[in-house]
Structure formats: C-alpha cells, structure tokens
Write an enzyme that holds these catalytic residues in place. Structure first.
Site, mmCIF file in Angstrom:
data_model
loop_
_atom_site.group_PDB
_atom_site.id
_atom_site.type_symbol
_atom_site.label_atom_id
_atom_site.label_comp_id
_atom_site.label_asym_id
_atom_site.label_seq_id
_atom_site.Cartn_x
_atom_site.Cartn_y
_atom_site.Cartn_z
ATOM 1 N N ASP A 21 46.667 -40.079 -27.836
ATOM 2 C CA ASP A 21 47.698 -40.943 -28.551
ATOM 3 C C ASP A 21 48.800 -41.171 -27.523
ATOM 4 O O ASP A 21 49.717 -40.057 -27.560
ATOM 5 C CB ASP A 21 48.094 -41.190 -29.998
ATOM 6 C CG ASP A 21 48.797 -42.695 -30.271
ATOM 7 O OD1 ASP A 21 48.749 -43.461 -29.651
ATOM 8 O OD2 ASP A 21 49.487 -42.414 -31.393
ATOM 9 N N ASN B 259 55.663 -51.883 -24.355
ATOM 10 C CA ASN B 259 55.155 -53.407 -24.471
ATOM 11 C C ASN B 259 56.553 -54.127 -24.964
ATOM 12 O O ASN B 259 56.752 -55.198 -24.308
ATOM 13 C CB ASN B 259 54.275 -53.421 -25.428
ATOM 14 C CG ASN B 259 52.910 -53.199 -24.966
ATOM 15 O OD1 ASN B 259 52.656 -53.242 -23.764
ATOM 16 N ND2 ASN B 259 51.981 -52.664 -25.900
ATOM 17 N N HIS C 143 53.961 -56.868 -21.771
ATOM 18 C CA HIS C 143 52.447 -56.558 -21.953
ATOM 19 C C HIS C 143 52.001 -56.274 -20.722
ATOM 20 O O HIS C 143 50.832 -55.546 -20.511
ATOM 21 C CB HIS C 143 51.635 -57.564 -22.954
ATOM 22 C CG HIS C 143 52.127 -57.374 -24.324
ATOM 23 N ND1 HIS C 143 51.575 -56.547 -25.069
ATOM 24 C CD2 HIS C 143 52.723 -58.221 -24.812
ATOM 25 C CE1 HIS C 143 51.897 -56.753 -26.245
ATOM 26 N NE2 HIS C 143 52.630 -57.631 -26.307
ATOM 27 N N GLU D 48 46.641 -47.907 -27.617
ATOM 28 C CA GLU D 48 47.039 -46.899 -26.860
ATOM 29 C C GLU D 48 46.492 -45.547 -26.990
ATOM 30 O O GLU D 48 46.895 -44.444 -27.019
ATOM 31 C CB GLU D 48 48.507 -46.770 -26.870
ATOM 32 C CG GLU D 48 49.127 -46.121 -28.001
ATOM 33 C CD GLU D 48 49.438 -47.594 -29.119
ATOM 34 O OE1 GLU D 48 50.256 -47.239 -29.835
ATOM 35 O OE2 GLU D 48 48.915 -48.404 -28.729
#
Length: 312
Positions: free
Chosen positions: A187, A195, A200, A230
């Site tokens: 992760d 973001n 984005h 992610e």
C-alpha cells in the site's frame, strides 16, 4: 522468358510466407504460428512458436510452454518440432507425446505424433491450446484483447480476478509438491494527499510508474496484480518469507529513491509491505491476504515505509 521471383528470405526467424501462386496479385501474408490457451489458469495467453525448432510443453517451470498450474500435466509432457522444407521454403509443425502419464490429445483423440493443422485443439491434462496462424494484424488484435482481459489498464499488472485465478492454481501446485510461496500486500503511503494536492492525472501517472517498478523487481515466474486504488498484491513462487523480505525491501527502496516527475511536479513516494507465507500463515487466498494485511497494518502503525513479516 521472365525471371521467376524468389521467395523472400526468412531473416533468421521461423516466420514464413504463404505463396498463393493461383492468385498472383494477392500480397504475401506474413504469418506467425501460435498456441493460444483456450482452457487453463491463464486463459487467452499466447505462445508464439518462433524462437526454437523444438519447444517442450510441460508442468516444469523450465518448459518452453510451462503449464505450471495443472497437476495433470507431466513435468515434460509433449514437444512441438518445426521442420523446414528448403524446396518449398515452408515449415511444418509436429506434436509428439513424450510418454506423459495422461497422454496428449489433438482434437480429442490421443496421439503419439502427428502434424498440426491450423485450428487443431491440443489438450494436455486439463489445459487446452489451439494451434493458429496469426498475421500481423491478428497478432496485434489478440494482444490487445488479451491485455484487456487480464491486465489492469493503468498499471499493466494483473487485474485482481486474474491474479486470484493464477494464485489458486499455484497454491494447488504448492499443496501437491509441498512448496512454499510468499504473498505480498502493498500500500502506498499517504497517497490520498497526492490526488488531493496534484490531481488525479498526476496520481494515475504515479500508479503507472509504481506498477512498472514492482514488475521490474520481481522474477519472470512471480506474479503481481493491482488490488485496487493504491494497493497492490504479489506472490513469489517457491520462496520462503525470509528470502521474500529481501525482495520486498528492494521494491521499497526503489520506490523510496525514485523521483516521480509529472506535469512539472517532483514527488517522493513511499510504500509499506506486509508478507505472509504458504502454508504457515495461510493455505488459501483469503487467509494469506488476511495475514499479509495484518502485517501491513503493523508496518503502517510503526511509521510506514517499511516491510513487516506476519508473525502468528
């Protein structure tokens, strides 16, 4: 009397040309002999028959066409031999069973050795392959369709469903032969801020780079996928988690040191990784995922940007 045109050279490859002499104005069509997986763990995958004159089909990871997830396939099951005729400058393709336990079938009939024709269906174990001749347009189209079916458009890693299917087949093999396997849950740290701050489009570009880094730092026989957002997953074949830890550390360090440059922004990203192992930490996808996720949670709690092994 005009000079007869010679067949174009083969340029050292196993590609060949069809010369339809009865239709002289038809352009030469360059075709590529290929096996397409019609039934099996990696359905849609293609195996071009252009690299060698002999290609082995088997369960062994060293086989040219490795069907590792099918326990009914022998380690060395059958072979395809290419025979070149210098007079006609054409090639013939023969398949031969190599004394496999469960035999080799072509069009649902057991064979010892026979010549393959376009459209023939080859079955080894529970796996079915189709022998086809693809021209350049067909090959490109098939590649695009295969990517859409199996791979995440953004990261080029396996989709989650394709990853799970591949893992289930691999776990079956591990159970049969008592082999270890390491599972990664990964992760990106604080990725929401990327973001929110940069947009984005920048976030998507970063995810694309991350997928590339993960893929480059695994072996060809290891498998990685995008879990969602992610988050990423991977499994390492026949590797215990103490060794897998070093691989995960390499991925972590490469991401930590990488300069992500997009739309004029320079970003530094880190990743946290949790690792579980078959069979000690789980005997199926759900158990391995659950325990790798627990290790990932500890990595986050300890400050992120680190690798943690699951410890029951």
């Amino acid at each position: 009397m005009g000079k007869k045109e010679e067949t174009p050279p083969l340029n050292g490859t196993t590609d060949f040309y069809i010369l339809p002499e009865d239709i002289p104005r038809l352009k030469l069509r360059r075709v590529f002999p290929t096996l397409i997986l019609m039934q099996g763990a990696e359905i849609g995958r293609d195996y071009p028959l252009r690299k060698k004159d002999i290609q082995i089909i088997g369960r062994s990871i060293d086989a040219d066409i490795s069907i590792a997830g099918d326990p009914l396939v022998s380690r060395v099951h059958s072979k395809i031999t290419v025979i070149f005729d210098p007079l006609t400058k054409t090639k013939s393709y023969f398949i031969e069973d190599l004394g496999s336990k469960n035999k080799t079938f072509v069009n649902f009939k057991p064979i010892k050795k026979m010549e393959l024709k376009e459209g023939d269906m080859i079955q080894v174990g529970n796996t079915v392959l189709k022998f086809v001749m693809l021209d350049e347009v067909d090959a490109k189209f098939h590649k695009e369709i295969q990517k859409k079916i199996q791979f995440d458009d953004l990261t080029s890693l396996l989709t989650l469903e394709s990853f799970k299917l591949a893992l289930e087949k691999e776990l079956y093999r591990c159970k049969q032969y008592k082999l270890p396997l390491s599972f990664f849950m990964m992760d990106l740290d604080f990725f929401k801020k990327v973001n929110d701050t940069y947009g984005h489009s920048v976030g998507s570009a970063v995810l694309r780079d991350i997928g590339n880094i993960i893929n480059k730092n695994l072996r060809d026989i290891d498998v990685s996928g995008r879990y969602g957002g992610e988050e990423f997953v991977a499994y390492l074949r026949e590797i215990r988690k103490d060794v897998a830890f070093k691989v995960a550390e390499r991925i972590r360090k490469r991401i930590e040191k990488h300069e992500f440059k997009h739309e004029g922004y320079l970003l530094h990203i880190t990743i946290s990784i949790g690792i579980s192992q078959f069979p000690d930490d789980g005997r199926n996808y759900k158990e391995l995922l659950k325990n790798a996720d627990k290790a990932l949670y500890i990595a986050k709690e300890k400050g992120r940007n680190r690798v943690v092994l699951f410890n029951s």
